[in-house]
Write a protein that holds these residues in place. Structure first.
Motif, short mmCIF file in Angstrom:
data_model
loop_
_atom_site.label_atom_id
_atom_site.label_comp_id
_atom_site.label_asym_id
_atom_site.label_seq_id
_atom_site.Cartn_x
_atom_site.Cartn_y
_atom_site.Cartn_z
N TYR A 132 0.81 -1.22 0.00
CA TYR A 132 0.00 0.00 0.00
C TYR A 132 0.85 1.27 0.00
O TYR A 132 0.31 2.37 0.14
N THR A 133 2.16 1.15 -0.16
CA THR A 133 3.00 2.34 -0.10
C THR A 133 2.80 3.27 -1.30
O THR A 133 2.84 4.49 -1.14
N TYR A 134 2.57 2.70 -2.48
CA TYR A 134 2.44 3.58 -3.65
C TYR A 134 1.18 4.45 -3.60
O TYR A 134 1.27 5.67 -3.82
N PRO A 135 0.00 3.90 -3.31
CA PRO A 135 -1.15 4.81 -3.17
C PRO A 135 -0.96 5.81 -2.04
O PRO A 135 -1.48 6.94 -2.13
N ALA A 136 -0.22 5.46 -1.01
CA ALA A 136 0.04 6.42 0.07
C ALA A 136 0.87 7.59 -0.45
O ALA A 136 0.59 8.75 -0.13
N LEU A 137 1.90 7.30 -1.25
CA LEU A 137 2.68 8.39 -1.83
C LEU A 137 1.83 9.26 -2.74
O LEU A 137 1.94 10.49 -2.73
N THR A 138 0.96 8.65 -3.52
CA THR A 138 0.07 9.41 -4.40
C THR A 138 -0.79 10.37 -3.58
O THR A 138 -1.00 11.53 -3.97
N ALA A 139 -1.30 9.91 -2.45
CA ALA A 139 -2.12 10.76 -1.59
C ALA A 139 -1.30 11.95 -1.07
O ALA A 139 -1.80 13.09 -1.05
N PHE A 140 -0.06 11.70 -0.68
CA PHE A 140 0.80 12.80 -0.25
C PHE A 140 1.01 13.79 -1.39
O PHE A 140 0.97 15.01 -1.20
N GLY A 141 1.25 13.28 -2.60
CA GLY A 141 1.46 14.17 -3.74
C GLY A 141 0.27 15.05 -4.01
O GLY A 141 0.41 16.26 -4.29
#
Length: 235
Positions: A157-166
């Motif tokens: 789930y790390t990639y969607p988390a980075l997208t949310a931060f972006g």
């Protein structure tokens, strides 16, 4: 977003030794994987949309956009693929120096929101940003705990988390531009379309993107382990 990171980098290099300089270094360390991954993904999508706008011509070599698309793809691959950047953000950058990077980010975005929530033209969008940022920070703490307890589940789930931060950072940066543009437009009697455009761009992005961001945050908190449980034979 990139210019903000560059400004913070200058501060981290040129300010006198001390807490303020360390604060900006923490921000740079936190922003680096987000800038690399989010901006490279968005650059590719801009090219994709440009091809779609031109229709079949966009796919052909009559126009240079098809080359831009191929060239832009490289940005998400080199210097650590964007999946690696996501694990760096949600892993090391969340925990190094006693969570200093996350704390620096939290301090900056909360200060912006608290200062501008009552803004006459942008208050509603700033409140939406504040609420989403709070949910994002809560999610990141849960992800940090999950990294220790269930690292494979965390990684999935790390990639969607980075997208949310972006998306949250992009809304924040656009609203900061809009705040400056709104004030200048008011002083000039609202005559400058460029300034009005900055405000409209920020409110549109914020109010159409952050609802999706909140859904992404919810998905990062799922207990589902399908990615880990599905065997090769399931295909």
């Amino acid at each position: 977003m990139i210019y903000t990171g560059a400004f913070w980098q200058d501060c981290s290099l040129e300010l006198p030794e001390g807490a303020e300089r360390e604060h900006y270094q923490d921000l740079v360390d936190f922003m680096t994987p987000i800038i690399k991954a989010y901006c490279s993904d968005m650059g590719f999508r801009v090219c994709e949309t440009a091809i779609q706008c031109l229709g079949g011509y966009g796919f052909c070599k009559d126009y240079p956009i098809e080359q831009y698309l191929r060239d832009a793809k490289l940005m998400s691959l080199y210097e650590g693929t964007n999946g690696i950047q996501a694990m760096d953000l949600m892993g090391r950058k969340m925990r190094i120096r006693d969570n200093a990077c996350l704390k620096a980010f939290q301090e900056e975005i909360k200060a912006f929101c608290s200062t501008n929530e009552a803004h006459p033209g942008l208050g509603r969008s700033v409140k939406a940003l504040s609420q989403t940022a709070e949910a994002l920070l809560d999610m990141s703490r849960t992800m940090v705990d999950r990294m220790s307890n269930d690292p494979l589940h965390w990684a999935s789930y790390t990639y969607p988390a980075l997208t949310a931060f972006g998306e949250v950072i992009m809304a924040w940066r656009l609203l900061d531009l809009a705040r400056i543009a709104f004030d200048r437009a008011q002083k000039k009697g609202g005559k400058y379309e460029f300034h009005k455009g900055k405000v409209l761009q920020a409110t549109f992005f914020t109010e159409t993107t952050l609802p999706h961001t909140r859904a992404t945050i919810d998905t990062c908190l799922r207990e589902g382990r399908e990615i880990l449980e599905m065997s090769g034979k399931a295909f």
